[in-house]
Design a protein around this motif. Structure first.
Motif, mmCIF file in Angstrom:
data_model
loop_
_atom_site.group_PDB
_atom_site.id
_atom_site.type_symbol
_atom_site.label_atom_id
_atom_site.label_comp_id
_atom_site.label_asym_id
_atom_site.label_seq_id
_atom_site.Cartn_x
_atom_site.Cartn_y
_atom_site.Cartn_z
ATOM 1 N N CYS A 1 -2.329 -3.617 5.730
ATOM 2 C CA CYS A 1 -1.642 -2.376 4.699
ATOM 3 C C CYS A 1 -1.158 -3.249 3.430
ATOM 4 N N CYS B 1 -3.990 3.671 5.661
ATOM 5 C CA CYS B 1 -3.067 3.125 6.644
ATOM 6 C C CYS B 1 -2.557 3.969 7.504
ATOM 7 N N CYS C 1 2.912 -1.608 3.513
ATOM 8 C CA CYS C 1 3.702 -1.714 4.726
ATOM 9 C C CYS C 1 3.606 -2.971 5.504
ATOM 10 N N HIS D 1 1.415 -3.159 7.697
ATOM 11 C CA HIS D 1 0.708 -2.724 9.346
ATOM 12 C C HIS D 1 -0.467 -3.239 9.111
ATOM 13 N N SER E 1 -0.127 4.233 9.212
ATOM 14 C CA SER E 1 1.385 4.232 9.291
ATOM 15 C C SER E 1 2.060 4.847 8.036
ATOM 16 N N CYS E 2 1.364 4.371 6.760
ATOM 17 C CA CYS E 2 1.956 4.876 5.581
ATOM 18 C C CYS E 2 1.051 5.597 4.693
HETATM 19 ZN ZN LIG Z 1 0.964 1.030 5.420
#
Ligand SMILES: [Zn+2]
Length: 67
Positions: free
Chosen positions: A57, A12, A60, A62, A14-15
């Motif tokens: 994801c 991911c 999270c 995303h 984002s995380c």
């Molecule tokens: Zn994520």
């Protein structure tokens, strides 16, 4: 044999959690609905707009990637 092959090597953006859910589009079959209910895939709906994400994801939520 696994019906859906989630990519363990994709992270991911984002995380950085790996192994996102594959998002499948179109009218879901019984197998797809079962897979969604067990958290194996995500269903993206019946319409594809051209900029739809390929993965969601697990951590999270995303959505990212390209079909
Ligand atoms: Zn994520």
């Amino acid at each position: 044999m696994t019906l859906f092959d989630n990519p363990e090597d994709i992270a991911c953006p984002s995380c950085t959690t790996t192994n996102p859910l594959e998002i499948l589009y179109g009218s879901p079959s019984n197998e797809m609905q079962l897979a969604e209910s067990t958290g194996t895939i995500a269903l993206g709906g019946t319409t594809v707009n051209g900029d739809d994400p390929a993965y969601r994801c697990r951590d999270c939520g995303h959505e990212f990637g390209e079909l």
